[in-house]
Design an enzyme around this catalytic site. Structure first.
Site, short mmCIF file in Angstrom:
data_model
loop_
_atom_site.label_atom_id
_atom_site.label_comp_id
_atom_site.label_asym_id
_atom_site.label_seq_id
_atom_site.Cartn_x
_atom_site.Cartn_y
_atom_site.Cartn_z
N LYS A 82 51.76 43.03 37.07
CA LYS A 82 52.31 41.70 37.36
C LYS A 82 53.22 41.76 38.58
CE LYS A 82 55.01 38.02 35.08
NZ LYS A 82 55.76 37.68 33.84
N SER A 157 54.33 33.49 31.72
CA SER A 157 54.13 33.62 33.15
C SER A 157 53.20 34.77 33.54
CB SER A 157 55.48 33.81 33.83
OG SER A 157 56.12 34.98 33.34
N SER A 181 56.35 35.52 27.83
CA SER A 181 55.39 35.62 28.93
C SER A 181 54.33 36.70 28.82
CB SER A 181 56.13 35.80 30.25
OG SER A 181 56.59 34.55 30.69
N1 GLN Z 1 58.13 30.22 29.44
C1 GLN Z 1 59.42 30.84 29.42
C2 GLN Z 1 60.19 30.44 30.66
O1 GLN Z 1 59.70 29.66 31.38
C3 GLN Z 1 59.30 32.32 29.32
C4 GLN Z 1 58.94 32.99 30.60
C5 GLN Z 1 58.97 34.48 30.51
O2 GLN Z 1 58.89 35.06 29.43
N2 GLN Z 1 59.10 35.10 31.66
O3 GLN Z 1 61.27 30.86 30.91
#
Ligand code: GLN
Length: 498
Positions: A82, A157, A181
């Site tokens: 990632k 994400s 994420s």
């Molecule tokens: N969807 C959550 C956010 O927008 C988690 C994102 C993540 O785990 N990086 O913060």
């Protein structure tokens, strides 16, 4: 070579037995990437030449080795990373324009440990900008498309990593999980996502979002594959003050899917209105399956679940607002010139951060500002303690908690981007594990009527990743959801070597 049914473990074993070379396997995955990438957009950066060069080196090392058992365990295995984790010499954009030209001169610890184990990084995967999002639509470089239905999001994400694994473009990928994420995109893409205990894998080289929540995890086709990667990355790192000195366990997966003696708790708060009925049904069926394998299933309560979204969306943006202060046009990345230093800051940050990142910086700055700190940030921290207590109490009664990962299956691209709150509400079931710091694993347990994957998550007490992996493995030994290949990604002759 038909890679569609190849797990990471298959790749490792085929290489070890000499059935394929690393060059052959890397070429075959690169061919799939070439064929599918225009439709999926899982990657922000690819390095096919570098990957093949390293594959040739790996093959040379293997043929020259006098003692094959001395070879690194994942020698010559291609993976993806990632784009919020640093890989030396590859761009690290974090899905943002503000780091467009940033090429880090060092490897993240998690990446370095896998490189030491022999992996080849073929490229960096797409992500919501600075990992802020649940759909990968917040990437400044365009969204990733779900391999099960390209009109839908892959989740986020770590959407690029999940889509790449689901489409069999790589046998495994690294993701990060601050609020879901790894688990949520795993669920949306029908793959297995492991989010370890906070502090278990070093955050060194992971670009900070919410530092007290950030974890490095894996996206793979199976729990057995996650069990190959996790112990290689875990363990104390002096370069991350929050990494734990806990010894790293060797993971032995059971030969028999026997769950007798295991107590699984089902939190009633995760099965309330708003949950797509097909998701509820598939998850309940999966829990019944675990009971069938011998586990005892009991109802439990995690009473603070309804506060997960407000608490997380105070704490994470607060930490983000501090962490992102460093992107000022002076120290990293591109600069928009201005009259004064403040003007440079203003223009660089104004033009190069995307709308969601700006929203979070504003939310966080507000929550931390004098006069509001006690009402928002301090209060959220207090409620966070209650989440930890909810889990501690639950784990006095049960060994694992089983729950849905997300309220729905993958939603159509564009449907939630104009309504941040509805996007944030998507995270309700994944946030608690981050707030409490406990590990979780998501894996596929069915499909909805549109053919979209449904995921379930198991959560365990801190440092009990081996238990999560063993139970998910028992489930996968006796079911075949994880072997399904998206029809879209199975079209044509992609993945065959000449
Ligand atoms: N969807 C959550 C956010 O927008 C988690 C994102 C993540 O785990 N990086 O913060």
């Amino acid at each position: 070579m038909d890679l569609q049914q190849w797990t990471l473990k298959d790749v490792v074993e085929a290489l070890r037995r000499g059935q394929v070379s690393s060059v052959e396997i890397t070429r075959a995955y690169l061919a799939r990437i070439e064929a599918l990438e225009p439709h999926i957009h899982a990657f922000l950066h690819l390095d096919p030449e570098g990957a093949l060069r390293r594959a040739a080196e790996a093959d040379r090392l293997r043929t020259q080795a006098e003692d094959p058992t001395s070879l690194p365990p994942l020698l010559g295995v291609p993976i993806a990373v990632k784009d919020v984790l640093t890989v030396r010499g590859m761009p690290c954009t974090c899905g943002s324009r503000i780091l467009e030209d940033f090429v880090p001169p060092y490897n993240a610890t998690a990446v370095q440990r896998l490189l030491d184990a022999g992996v080849i990084v073929v490229g960096k995967t797409n992500t919501d900008e600075f990992a802020m999002g649940s759909s990968t639509e917040n990437s400044a470089y365009g969204p990733t498309y779900n391999p099960w239905d390209p009109s839908r999001v892959p989740g986020g994400s770590s959407g690029g990593s999940a889509a790449a694994v689901a489409a069999r473009m790589v046998p495994a990928a690294l993701g990060t999980d601050t609020g879901g994420s790894v688990r949520q995109p795993a669920s949306f893409c029908g793959v297995t996502g492991l989010k370890p205990t906070y502090g278990r894998i070093s955050r060194f080289g992971l670009v900070a979002y919410g530092s007290s929540l950030d974890t490095v995890g894996t996206l793979t086709l199976t729990a057995a594959d996650a069990a190959l990667l996790f112990p290689l990355m875990a363990g104390f790192d002096p370069r991350d003050a929050t990494s734990m000195r806990q010894p790293v366990p060797t993971i032995t997966l059971p030969d028999e899917p026997d769950l007798r003696g295991l107590r699984i708790g089902v939190p009633q708060e995760y099965f309330r209105e708003g949950l797509q009925p097909e998701v509820a049904q598939a998850v309940r069926q999966a829990i019944e399956h675990l009971a069938h394998l011998g586990a005892e299933v009991v109802d439990i309560s995690l009473p603070h679940t309804p506060y997960a979204v407000p608490v997380y969306y105070i704490i994470a943006p607060s930490e983000a607002s501090a962490n992102l202060a460093r992107y000022d046009g002076i120290r990293y990345g591109p600069r928009v010139e201005g009259e004064t230093m403040w003007d440079i800051f203003y223009k660089t940050r104004g033009r190069l951060f995307g709308p969601e990142v700006k929203r979070r910086i504003m939310l966080g700055t507000y929550a931390l500002s004098a006069g509001y700190y006690d009402a928002y940030y301090a209060k959220a921290q207090k409620v966070r303690t209650l989440f930890r207590q909810d889990f501690e109490k639950a784990f006095q009664r049960v060994d694992l908690i089983a729950a849905p990962v997300a309220p729905s299956t993958a939603f159509p691209i564009g449907t939630k981007t104009q309504d941040p709150l509805s996007m944030y509400l998507e995270d309700i079931f994944t946030l608690p594990a981050n707030l409490a710091g406990v590990p979780g694993i998501a894996f596929p347990v069915g499909f909805d009527h549109q053919g979209l994957p449904i995921g379930m998550q198991l959560m365990a007490p801190p440092f009990e990743e081996p238990r999560l992996l063993a139970v998910a493995h028992a489930y996968q030994m006796t079911t075949d959801w994880h072997t399904r290949v998206p029809r879209f990604a199975s079209q044509g002759a992609v993945g065959s070597t000449p």
